[in-house]
Write an enzyme that holds these catalytic residues in place. Sequence first.
Site, short mmCIF file in Angstrom:
data_model
loop_
_atom_site.label_atom_id
_atom_site.label_comp_id
_atom_site.label_asym_id
_atom_site.label_seq_id
_atom_site.Cartn_x
_atom_site.Cartn_y
_atom_site.Cartn_z
N HIS A 124 5.24 1.15 -21.28
CA HIS A 124 3.87 1.90 -22.32
C HIS A 124 3.04 2.68 -22.16
O HIS A 124 2.06 1.90 -21.52
CB HIS A 124 4.15 0.40 -22.83
CG HIS A 124 4.76 -0.72 -23.08
ND1 HIS A 124 5.21 -0.57 -24.34
CD2 HIS A 124 6.65 -0.90 -23.09
CE1 HIS A 124 6.60 0.01 -25.43
NE2 HIS A 124 7.20 -1.03 -24.12
N LYS A 177 8.60 2.79 -5.26
CA LYS A 177 8.75 3.44 -4.52
C LYS A 177 10.15 4.56 -4.00
O LYS A 177 10.39 3.27 -3.66
CB LYS A 177 7.94 4.12 -2.89
CG LYS A 177 6.39 3.78 -4.06
CD LYS A 177 5.33 3.78 -2.18
CE LYS A 177 4.94 2.83 -1.89
NZ LYS A 177 4.01 2.41 -0.44
#
Length: 196
Positions: A124, A177
């Site tokens: 968001h 990551k």
Amino acid sequence: MDSEQVREKFKNNPKLKKLVDWLIMNQVETRPRWYVRLLAPLYQHRGKHSVIHRSVRMDTPPYRQFRLGDNSVVESFACINNAVGDVIIGDYTRIGLHNTIIGPVTIGSHVNLAQGITVTALNHNFEDAEKRIDEQGVSTTPVTIGDDVWIGANAVILPGVHIGNHCVVAAGAVVTKDVPAHSLVAGVPAKIIKQL
């Protein structure tokens, strides 16, 4: 007219796009309307001998791809959502109990996702302090999980992550990551523990 031309036409006509979106998606429940869900077998691709348990919430509108490979399983109480991006799942892959998959996500073959896992490519937007967060829309960055991967219970895979082939993600890890092939990662945020 191919699907890309149709998408381009909708992008250039916001009123038409809003009307079609309203016809397909329930705006309060943010899921396809009941009559669209009835037609799901016509536009979802399910491979040979694949299984989607009855309690799975399939939020898969027809304007995005959902593909489940041969001999793959989506277990009870999972949620699959391709409203903002395609969800592609390979062969011999198991999506475990209570998993949430929000596209765009590509999951390879021979992948095991334990229970309670979230794999999401959606965020968001929140940068504009003058607007409410629910007015700022969403952004997506695709997630890719390679072949022969095991992800432990309650792990979270965040937007933009690429997990290489033959990896293990420990239970409870939060993967922020990329994970190189043949790695074991654990922790919050997940770090490489060793090479496999």
